[in-house]
Design a protein around this motif. Sequence first.
Motif, PDB file in Angstrom:
ATOM      1  N   SER A 162       0.817  -1.213   0.000  1.00 57.46           N
ATOM      2  CA  SER A 162       0.000   0.000   0.000  1.00 57.46           C
ATOM      3  C   SER A 162       0.852   1.266   0.000  1.00 57.46           C
ATOM      4  N   THR A 199      -3.364   1.501   7.123  1.00 56.50           N
ATOM      5  CA  THR A 199      -2.640   0.444   6.419  1.00 56.50           C
ATOM      6  C   THR A 199      -1.452  -0.071   7.232  1.00 56.50           C
ATOM      7  N   ILE A 244      -2.569  -6.735   5.149  1.00 57.74           N
ATOM      8  CA  ILE A 244      -1.785  -6.242   4.021  1.00 57.74           C
ATOM      9  C   ILE A 244      -0.355  -6.732   4.246  1.00 57.74           C
ATOM     10  N   VAL A 280       3.740  -1.971   3.372  1.00 58.12           N
ATOM     11  CA  VAL A 280       3.252  -0.595   3.406  1.00 58.12           C
ATOM     12  C   VAL A 280       4.428   0.358   3.263  1.00 58.12           C
TER      13      VAL A 280
END
Length: 326
Positions: A31, A75, A84, A87
């Motif tokens: 992300s 995130t 996730i 990042v």
Amino acid sequence: MTTTTLAGLLLSAALVTGASAQNCELTLRSSDTHPDGYPTVEGVKAMAEEVKEKTDGRICIEVFPSAQLGEEKDTIEQTQFGVIDMVRASFGTFNDIVPDTQLFSLPYLFRSEQHMHKVMDGPIGDELGEAFAEKDLVALAYYDGGARSFYNSQKPIQSIEDLQGMKFRVMQNDVFVDMMDALGANATPMPYGEVYSAIQTGVIDGAENNYPSYDSSGHAEVAKYFTLDQHLMVPELVAMSKMTWDKLSPEDQEIVLTAAQNSAVLERKLWAEQEEASRAKVEEAGAEIIADIDKQPFIDAMAPVYEKYVTTPEAQDLVQRIRDTE
């Protein structure tokens, strides 16, 4: 287009996507809040290419720019929990997670961007990596987010005396407010989107940011004087979820880490090029860049700020080690 043709195209696309996905034994999601094409996004893309090449396509990294997976704070938390895989975020967003990152938001901590790179690529960066690991984050590489400087609509700022009584927009951050107080100026926290009109109407005299922001925001149109004092340089981090990291073999971990560190070299180059392009653009539009200033009086004025925020022996030692890095 006929229904049959459309269906055929959709089927072809699905087959291509499926084939591509089958080539990747592991697909990682990364992300970034910045838009596609931004140096940090391009850096992680380059990392993804190297990882895919060195693993013969086994490991793929899919980059989601423009906050598609959420804003930085959200995130980071998702990466900690393995929702996730990776990042990219500013150190400022990690302050509540790894307290030492707060020190990297102190004004005039770094003498130059080159100094910051040496600090982050050395033992201090390694030690911070250990602190991130304790929070289920693996620090892969430190990126460059540029240097913030002052710009205003009134006059060239060549000394600390020129700042006295001037009104500058700053982020809603206690360190920034205290920095302006120490410099003899008045801090005016306000949303970024209001800065242009506030300078234009005289509500404030100026603001502070890096060249690309000064350019892209249009602030150079209403604040022609840009003083390159570089009072703030905050590193950026590319981090992987420890849950994801632990799933990789030692060989793949080495490939990922090397690719990330190589990507930092590229990202810093791209950032420098973007800064240079923005500087050329604003100068061509009539902005005056004041680069030849004595920064020592600005640095000396920060003594009360450091006294307020660098309160423990450990923090004092870290700040001194950063300053001593050559």
